[in-house]
Motif scaffolding. Structure first.
Motif, PDB file in Angstrom:
ATOM      1  N   ILE A 136       2.638  -7.867 -16.289  1.00  0.00           N
ATOM      2  CA  ILE A 136       3.236  -9.076 -16.864  1.00  0.00           C
ATOM      3  C   ILE A 136       2.475 -10.317 -16.431  1.00  0.00           C
ATOM      4  O   ILE A 136       2.265 -11.255 -17.216  1.00  0.00           O
ATOM      5  CB  ILE A 136       4.714  -9.183 -16.449  1.00  0.00           C
ATOM      6  N   LEU A 137       2.016 -10.316 -15.177  1.00  0.00           N
ATOM      7  CA  LEU A 137       1.370 -11.497 -14.597  1.00  0.00           C
ATOM      8  C   LEU A 137      -0.154 -11.442 -14.660  1.00  0.00           C
ATOM      9  O   LEU A 137      -0.829 -12.313 -14.101  1.00  0.00           O
ATOM     10  CB  LEU A 137       1.811 -11.653 -13.138  1.00  0.00           C
ATOM     11  N   GLU A 161       4.084 -15.516  -5.944  1.00  0.00           N
ATOM     12  CA  GLU A 161       5.493 -15.880  -5.792  1.00  0.00           C
ATOM     13  C   GLU A 161       6.331 -15.286  -6.924  1.00  0.00           C
ATOM     14  O   GLU A 161       7.438 -14.782  -6.702  1.00  0.00           O
ATOM     15  CB  GLU A 161       5.643 -17.407  -5.796  1.00  0.00           C
ATOM     16  N   ILE A 162       5.810 -15.346  -8.139  1.00  0.00           N
ATOM     17  CA  ILE A 162       6.553 -14.805  -9.279  1.00  0.00           C
ATOM     18  C   ILE A 162       6.531 -13.283  -9.275  1.00  0.00           C
ATOM     19  O   ILE A 162       7.479 -12.643  -9.741  1.00  0.00           O
ATOM     20  CB  ILE A 162       6.009 -15.379 -10.605  1.00  0.00           C
ATOM     21  N   LEU A 163       5.479 -12.685  -8.728  1.00  0.00           N
ATOM     22  CA  LEU A 163       5.490 -11.234  -8.524  1.00  0.00           C
ATOM     23  C   LEU A 163       6.653 -10.847  -7.620  1.00  0.00           C
ATOM     24  O   LEU A 163       7.375  -9.877  -7.890  1.00  0.00           O
ATOM     25  CB  LEU A 163       4.161 -10.784  -7.905  1.00  0.00           C
ATOM     26  N   GLN A 164       6.852 -11.590  -6.552  1.00  0.00           N
ATOM     27  CA  GLN A 164       7.989 -11.340  -5.667  1.00  0.00           C
ATOM     28  C   GLN A 164       9.312 -11.500  -6.410  1.00  0.00           C
ATOM     29  O   GLN A 164      10.242 -10.704  -6.238  1.00  0.00           O
ATOM     30  CB  GLN A 164       7.931 -12.287  -4.478  1.00  0.00           C
ATOM     31  N   LYS A 169      14.221  -9.394  -7.692  1.00  0.00           N
ATOM     32  CA  LYS A 169      15.338  -9.576  -8.632  1.00  0.00           C
ATOM     33  C   LYS A 169      16.527 -10.297  -7.979  1.00  0.00           C
ATOM     34  O   LYS A 169      17.629  -9.745  -7.871  1.00  0.00           O
ATOM     35  CB  LYS A 169      15.785  -8.237  -9.213  1.00  0.00           C
ATOM     36  N   PRO A 170      16.333 -11.526  -7.544  1.00  0.00           N
ATOM     37  CA  PRO A 170      17.434 -12.273  -6.921  1.00  0.00           C
ATOM     38  C   PRO A 170      18.476 -12.701  -7.959  1.00  0.00           C
ATOM     39  O   PRO A 170      18.261 -12.575  -9.171  1.00  0.00           O
ATOM     40  CB  PRO A 170      16.722 -13.499  -6.346  1.00  0.00           C
ATOM     41  N   LYS A 192       5.837 -16.875 -18.223  1.00  0.00           N
ATOM     42  CA  LYS A 192       6.166 -15.585 -18.825  1.00  0.00           C
ATOM     43  C   LYS A 192       6.904 -14.699 -17.827  1.00  0.00           C
ATOM     44  O   LYS A 192       7.881 -14.014 -18.171  1.00  0.00           O
ATOM     45  CB  LYS A 192       4.883 -14.899 -19.304  1.00  0.00           C
ATOM     46  N   GLY A 193       6.451 -14.729 -16.566  1.00  0.00           N
ATOM     47  CA  GLY A 193       7.113 -13.936 -15.537  1.00  0.00           C
ATOM     48  C   GLY A 193       8.541 -14.382 -15.291  1.00  0.00           C
ATOM     49  O   GLY A 193       9.451 -13.554 -15.167  1.00  0.00           O
TER      50      GLY A 193
END
Length: 265
Positions: A136-137, A161-164, A169-170, A192-193
């Motif tokens: 995705i990233l 950061e967006i991978l995390q 999934k917070p 997009k992420g």
């Protein structure tokens, strides 16, 4: 539906040189629910980053009045790790470099910290989710094996950061100036992420100076901070107005006495 509420929040920071406390947040009120995207905009020095750090529990910031509530339960006495396990996530403005810990090990530990004890995520499931998130990233697999942010460019750190975010999934994600330092291509990828995790069980609070990220992540509400508090809220049209007129026009309209060239806190 879950709820994050900031209630009459006053926050002070102690100056390292003088040891005197300075009030930064002067009564922030905000209610957001899962399924919603909120954006906070404002000039330098108004306390946007202070708000994000305080929500996450950074001990450098002292809450002197008010509360932070997750589903009506106060978070003020909870440390950072407890807030993260409860479902909060902060994508930092300046992600730290941590040597000796790979991205993959960090992500597995973070995921397992939110799972029931003695029920870690299966390796097969973890790797499948990781491959999907990397795709995705537009991130290569070797980035998962590198030490956390070590040698990463500014854009790579933001993607990390967006991978995390995609993996952990917070329930609520606070994105502190996610667009800072990103070119258009990188901005589109990280947006997009974020959009990939949007849904009824996820809420986002974005902190930004500019409208450009709101072209890709569409807010349900936009809030303007000045003088350490939210002074106006509205829909996405409010961001359009700020883009056209700047903050000075709104400041003068509301009769707020703030300096718009202070340093960010």
């Amino acid at each position: 539906m879950e709820t994050l509420e900031i209630k009459d929040l006053h926050v002070s920071v102690k100056d390292d040189d003088t040891q005197k406390s300075k009030e930064i947040l002067t009564g922030v009120n905000l209610v957001m629910h899962t399924g919603e995207v909120h954006a906070i905009m404002g000039p330098n020095g108004t306390g946007k980053s202070t708000l994000s750090e305080t929500i996450m529990g950074n001990p450098h910031y002292q809450v002197t009045q008010g509360d932070i509530l997750l589903n009506n339960e106060s978070l003020l006495e909870k440390p950072v790790d407890a807030r993260a396990r409860a479902g909060l996530f902060l994508a930092m403005q300046y992600p730290a470099e941590i040597k000796g810990i790979t991205n993959m090990d960090f992500l597995r530990a973070a995921i397992n910290a939110r799972r029931p004890e003695k029920q870690p995520i299966a390796i097969k499931d973890f790797l499948a989710q990781l491959d999907e998130a990397l795709s995705i990233l537009n991130m290569t697999e070797d980035m998962a094996a590198r030490y956390l942010n070590e040698g990463f460019s500014g854009g790579e750190r933001k993607r990390n950061e967006i991978l995390q975010l995609l993996m952990i999934k917070p329930t609520f994600a606070i994105l502190d100036e996610l667009d800072s330092g990103l070119d258009i291509d990188a901005l589109q990828v990280v947006s997009k992420g974020v959009n990939h995790v949007m849904g009824p069980n996820f809420g986002t609070l974005m902190i930004t100076h500019y409208k450009r990220i709101l072209k890709y992540i569409h807010p349900d509400q936009v809030h303007v901070m000045m003088g350490g508090r939210i002074v106006k809220s509205g829909d996405a049209k409010l961001a359009d107005r700020l883009e056209d007129e700047g903050y000075a026009g709104l400041r003068d309209e509301l009769g707020i006495h703030v300096n718009l060239v202070d340093s960010e806190v």
